[in-house]
Scaffold this motif. Structure first.
Motif, PDB file in Angstrom:
ATOM      1  N   ALA A  92     -17.908   4.875  -3.943  1.00 56.82           N
ATOM      2  CA  ALA A  92     -18.896   5.219  -2.923  1.00 56.82           C
ATOM      3  C   ALA A  92     -18.320   5.249  -1.521  1.00 56.82           C
ATOM      4  O   ALA A  92     -18.802   5.976  -0.655  1.00 56.82           O
ATOM      5  CB  ALA A  92     -20.073   4.246  -2.987  1.00 56.82           C
ATOM      6  N   VAL A  93     -17.282   4.446  -1.278  1.00 60.61           N
ATOM      7  CA  VAL A  93     -16.752   4.327   0.093  1.00 60.61           C
ATOM      8  C   VAL A  93     -15.312   4.825   0.183  1.00 60.61           C
ATOM      9  O   VAL A  93     -14.576   4.452   1.093  1.00 60.61           O
ATOM     10  CB  VAL A  93     -16.836   2.874   0.599  1.00 60.61           C
ATOM     11  CG1 VAL A  93     -18.276   2.396   0.626  1.00 60.61           C
ATOM     12  CG2 VAL A  93     -15.978   1.938  -0.262  1.00 60.61           C
ATOM     13  N   SER A  94     -14.910   5.676  -0.727  1.00 59.38           N
ATOM     14  CA  SER A  94     -13.519   6.131  -0.751  1.00 59.38           C
ATOM     15  C   SER A  94     -13.104   6.822   0.540  1.00 59.38           C
ATOM     16  O   SER A  94     -11.930   6.798   0.913  1.00 59.38           O
ATOM     17  CB  SER A  94     -13.291   7.074  -1.940  1.00 59.38           C
ATOM     18  OG  SER A  94     -14.160   8.204  -1.856  1.00 59.38           O
ATOM     19  N   GLU A  95     -14.052   7.436   1.233  1.00 59.39           N
ATOM     20  CA  GLU A  95     -13.728   8.133   2.482  1.00 59.39           C
ATOM     21  C   GLU A  95     -13.719   7.203   3.694  1.00 59.39           C
ATOM     22  O   GLU A  95     -13.336   7.620   4.779  1.00 59.39           O
ATOM     23  CB  GLU A  95     -14.746   9.253   2.739  1.00 59.39           C
ATOM     24  CG  GLU A  95     -14.713  10.373   1.723  1.00 59.39           C
ATOM     25  CD  GLU A  95     -15.697  11.473   2.061  1.00 59.39           C
ATOM     26  OE1 GLU A  95     -15.313  12.645   2.039  1.00 59.39           O
ATOM     27  OE2 GLU A  95     -16.871  11.134   2.358  1.00 59.39           O
ATOM     28  N   LEU A  96     -14.124   5.965   3.497  1.00 56.63           N
ATOM     29  CA  LEU A  96     -14.284   5.053   4.631  1.00 56.63           C
ATOM     30  C   LEU A  96     -13.147   4.054   4.782  1.00 56.63           C
ATOM     31  O   LEU A  96     -13.000   3.461   5.847  1.00 56.63           O
ATOM     32  CB  LEU A  96     -15.604   4.274   4.484  1.00 56.63           C
ATOM     33  CG  LEU A  96     -16.865   5.102   4.211  1.00 56.63           C
ATOM     34  CD1 LEU A  96     -18.071   4.180   4.144  1.00 56.63           C
ATOM     35  CD2 LEU A  96     -17.058   6.170   5.269  1.00 56.63           C
ATOM     36  N   VAL A  97     -12.367   3.848   3.733  1.00 57.53           N
ATOM     37  CA  VAL A  97     -11.373   2.779   3.757  1.00 57.53           C
ATOM     38  C   VAL A  97     -10.077   3.175   4.452  1.00 57.53           C
ATOM     39  O   VAL A  97      -9.206   2.325   4.678  1.00 57.53           O
ATOM     40  CB  VAL A  97     -11.062   2.295   2.326  1.00 57.53           C
ATOM     41  CG1 VAL A  97     -12.300   1.683   1.691  1.00 57.53           C
ATOM     42  CG2 VAL A  97     -10.520   3.437   1.471  1.00 57.53           C
ATOM     43  N   GLY A  98      -9.917   4.436   4.796  1.00 57.11           N
ATOM     44  CA  GLY A  98      -8.720   4.865   5.504  1.00 57.11           C
ATOM     45  C   GLY A  98      -7.627   5.359   4.577  1.00 57.11           C
ATOM     46  O   GLY A  98      -7.792   5.415   3.354  1.00 57.11           O
ATOM     47  N   ASP A  99      -6.489   5.696   5.166  1.00 53.23           N
ATOM     48  CA  ASP A  99      -5.338   6.197   4.416  1.00 53.23           C
ATOM     49  C   ASP A  99      -4.121   5.334   4.708  1.00 53.23           C
ATOM     50  O   ASP A  99      -4.070   4.596   5.697  1.00 53.23           O
ATOM     51  CB  ASP A  99      -5.045   7.652   4.807  1.00 53.23           C
ATOM     52  CG  ASP A  99      -6.208   8.583   4.487  1.00 53.23           C
ATOM     53  OD1 ASP A  99      -6.749   8.478   3.368  1.00 53.23           O
ATOM     54  OD2 ASP A  99      -6.569   9.394   5.358  1.00 53.23           O
ATOM     55  N   GLY A 100      -3.101   5.475   3.853  1.00 61.22           N
ATOM     56  CA  GLY A 100      -1.858   4.761   4.065  1.00 61.22           C
ATOM     57  C   GLY A 100      -2.044   3.253   4.027  1.00 61.22           C
ATOM     58  O   GLY A 100      -2.780   2.724   3.189  1.00 61.22           O
TER      59      GLY A 100
ATOM     60  N   ARG B 290      -3.651   1.439   6.038  1.00 57.48           N
ATOM     61  CA  ARG B 290      -5.020   1.037   6.389  1.00 57.48           C
ATOM     62  C   ARG B 290      -5.893   0.908   5.144  1.00 57.48           C
ATOM     63  O   ARG B 290      -6.847   0.129   5.131  1.00 57.48           O
ATOM     64  CB  ARG B 290      -5.635   2.052   7.356  1.00 57.48           C
ATOM     65  CG  ARG B 290      -5.034   2.053   8.740  1.00 57.48           C
ATOM     66  CD  ARG B 290      -5.785   3.008   9.648  1.00 57.48           C
ATOM     67  NE  ARG B 290      -5.240   3.035  11.000  1.00 57.48           N
ATOM     68  CZ  ARG B 290      -4.244   3.808  11.383  1.00 57.48           C
ATOM     69  NH1 ARG B 290      -3.673   4.638  10.503  1.00 57.48           N
ATOM     70  NH2 ARG B 290      -3.793   3.781  12.627  1.00 57.48           N
ATOM     71  N   LYS B 291      -5.576   1.670   4.121  1.00 57.20           N
ATOM     72  CA  LYS B 291      -6.378   1.605   2.896  1.00 57.20           C
ATOM     73  C   LYS B 291      -6.290   0.228   2.245  1.00 57.20           C
ATOM     74  O   LYS B 291      -7.271  -0.251   1.663  1.00 57.20           O
ATOM     75  CB  LYS B 291      -5.927   2.684   1.912  1.00 57.20           C
ATOM     76  CG  LYS B 291      -6.698   2.684   0.602  1.00 57.20           C
ATOM     77  CD  LYS B 291      -6.307   3.840  -0.298  1.00 57.20           C
ATOM     78  CE  LYS B 291      -6.847   5.150   0.246  1.00 57.20           C
ATOM     79  NZ  LYS B 291      -6.639   6.257  -0.737  1.00 57.20           N
ATOM     80  N   ILE B 292      -5.128  -0.416   2.348  1.00 55.58           N
ATOM     81  CA  ILE B 292      -4.980  -1.756   1.767  1.00 55.58           C
ATOM     82  C   ILE B 292      -5.956  -2.729   2.420  1.00 55.58           C
ATOM     83  O   ILE B 292      -6.649  -3.493   1.752  1.00 55.58           O
ATOM     84  CB  ILE B 292      -3.531  -2.245   1.930  1.00 55.58           C
ATOM     85  CG1 ILE B 292      -2.572  -1.307   1.192  1.00 55.58           C
ATOM     86  CG2 ILE B 292      -3.398  -3.680   1.409  1.00 55.58           C
ATOM     87  CD1 ILE B 292      -1.121  -1.655   1.372  1.00 55.58           C
ATOM     88  N   ILE B 293      -6.020  -2.662   3.758  1.00 59.12           N
ATOM     89  CA  ILE B 293      -6.949  -3.535   4.482  1.00 59.12           C
ATOM     90  C   ILE B 293      -8.390  -3.101   4.217  1.00 59.12           C
ATOM     91  O   ILE B 293      -9.274  -3.932   3.993  1.00 59.12           O
ATOM     92  CB  ILE B 293      -6.647  -3.502   5.989  1.00 59.12           C
ATOM     93  CG1 ILE B 293      -5.218  -3.960   6.255  1.00 59.12           C
ATOM     94  CG2 ILE B 293      -7.646  -4.390   6.748  1.00 59.12           C
ATOM     95  CD1 ILE B 293      -4.795  -3.861   7.696  1.00 59.12           C
ATOM     96  N   GLY B 294      -8.624  -1.785   4.233  1.00 55.84           N
ATOM     97  CA  GLY B 294      -9.980  -1.278   4.028  1.00 55.84           C
ATOM     98  C   GLY B 294     -10.555  -1.670   2.687  1.00 55.84           C
ATOM     99  O   GLY B 294     -11.729  -2.045   2.581  1.00 55.84           O
ATOM    100  N   VAL B 295      -9.752  -1.602   1.644  1.00 51.97           N
ATOM    101  CA  VAL B 295     -10.213  -2.002   0.311  1.00 51.97           C
ATOM    102  C   VAL B 295     -10.486  -3.502   0.276  1.00 51.97           C
ATOM    103  O   VAL B 295     -11.437  -3.966  -0.363  1.00 51.97           O
ATOM    104  CB  VAL B 295      -9.176  -1.601  -0.752  1.00 51.97           C
ATOM    105  CG1 VAL B 295      -9.518  -2.214  -2.105  1.00 51.97           C
ATOM    106  CG2 VAL B 295      -9.103  -0.088  -0.871  1.00 51.97           C
ATOM    107  N   HIS B 296      -9.652  -4.274   0.963  1.00 57.24           N
ATOM    108  CA  HIS B 296      -9.851  -5.725   0.996  1.00 57.24           C
ATOM    109  C   HIS B 296     -11.178  -6.087   1.664  1.00 57.24           C
ATOM    110  O   HIS B 296     -11.806  -7.083   1.302  1.00 57.24           O
ATOM    111  CB  HIS B 296      -8.693  -6.381   1.739  1.00 57.24           C
ATOM    112  CG  HIS B 296      -8.752  -7.876   1.751  1.00 57.24           C
ATOM    113  ND1 HIS B 296      -8.795  -8.632   0.594  1.00 57.24           N
ATOM    114  CD2 HIS B 296      -8.781  -8.774   2.782  1.00 57.24           C
ATOM    115  CE1 HIS B 296      -8.844  -9.912   0.901  1.00 57.24           C
ATOM    116  NE2 HIS B 296      -8.851 -10.035   2.215  1.00 57.24           N
ATOM    117  N   LEU B 297     -11.613  -5.269   2.622  1.00 58.92           N
ATOM    118  CA  LEU B 297     -12.856  -5.551   3.342  1.00 58.92           C
ATOM    119  C   LEU B 297     -14.097  -5.145   2.555  1.00 58.92           C
ATOM    120  O   LEU B 297     -15.217  -5.416   2.991  1.00 58.92           O
ATOM    121  CB  LEU B 297     -12.861  -4.807   4.687  1.00 58.92           C
ATOM    122  CG  LEU B 297     -11.766  -5.165   5.678  1.00 58.92           C
ATOM    123  CD1 LEU B 297     -11.902  -4.308   6.932  1.00 58.92           C
ATOM    124  CD2 LEU B 297     -11.805  -6.644   6.035  1.00 58.92           C
TER     125      LEU B 297
END
Length: 214
Positions: free
Chosen positions: A79-87, A89-96
């Motif tokens: 649902a939030v695949s477009e919100l977590v960022g790329d590269g 940043r995605k690691i942090i975004g998924v953690h959040l």
């Protein structure tokens, strides 16, 4: 929305107090709830892990139960695949990613606003949850009967206050009430977190009443 995010973060910090205090009162080392709070960042699975170990269960069973409870993150991720960022940043975004960040983000209109709310709420919880656990560790060392403080009631109370305005729309009431009934009916015999997952079945209950435009 800033007010709602702030309220949830405060509630997360408060329940973190209860989590840290309960962990220390159950005999866990003081560093464990703080470390788990920062690295796991999932209250329900952390409480479940602490509870199973404190009751004499094996660490493997506790970990498996936590993984099962966090299985809801699989559809969350879609649902939030477009919100977590790329590269990186995605690691942090998924953690959040957690219940609050996903709900608040998806309630917004426009990708830019959804992404901003997702990160604001996620970072706020990342700060407040381990901090609350740390304060709870200190509290638990001084107060042995942490349940008497009633801190665990604050988080659901805040979430209820945020949800109530949406229930003014008739189209939301039937799925919400169905999900609540399922959760209440199964809370007595299912592990913590699973009744909430089961409550999602309420979304399959369509309402015959549609909210008219105003």
């Amino acid at each position: 929305m800033q007010r709602d995010i702030a309220l949830v973060c405060i509630a997360v910090g408060a329940i973190g107090l209860s989590y840290g205090a309960t962990a220390v009162a159950s005999g866990f080392p003081v560093w464990l709830p703080v470390l788990m709070g920062a690295l796991v960042l999932a209250a329900s699975s952390e409480f479940l892990f602490i509870g199973i170990i404190a009751a004499g269960g094996s660490p493997i069973a506790a970990v498996l139960a936590g993984v099962l409870v966090n299985a809801r993150h699989l559809p969350f991720g879609l649902a939030v695949s477009e919100l977590v960022g790329d590269g990186w940043r995605k690691i942090i975004g998924v953690h959040l990613m957690n219940d609050e960040t996903v709900v608040f983000a998806l309630a917004q209109s426009g990708l830019k606003r959804k992404r901003a709310v997702y990160w604001a709420c996620g970072l706020g919880i990342l700060i407040c949850w381990p901090t609350g656990a740390l304060l709870g560790v200190v509290l638990g060392s001084a107060v042995h009967d942490t349940g008497a403080l009633g801190l665990d009631a604050m988080f659901p109370a805040v979430l209820l206050a945020l949800v109530l305005p949406a229930l003014r729309q008739r189209s939301y009431r039937r799925p919400a009430l169905t999900g609540a009934a399922l959760a209440l009916a199964t809370a007595a015999f299912l592990p913590a977190g699973l009744p909430v997952l089961l409550a999602l079945a309420g979304l399959s209950c369509p309402s015959k009443l549609k909210e008219t435009s105003r």
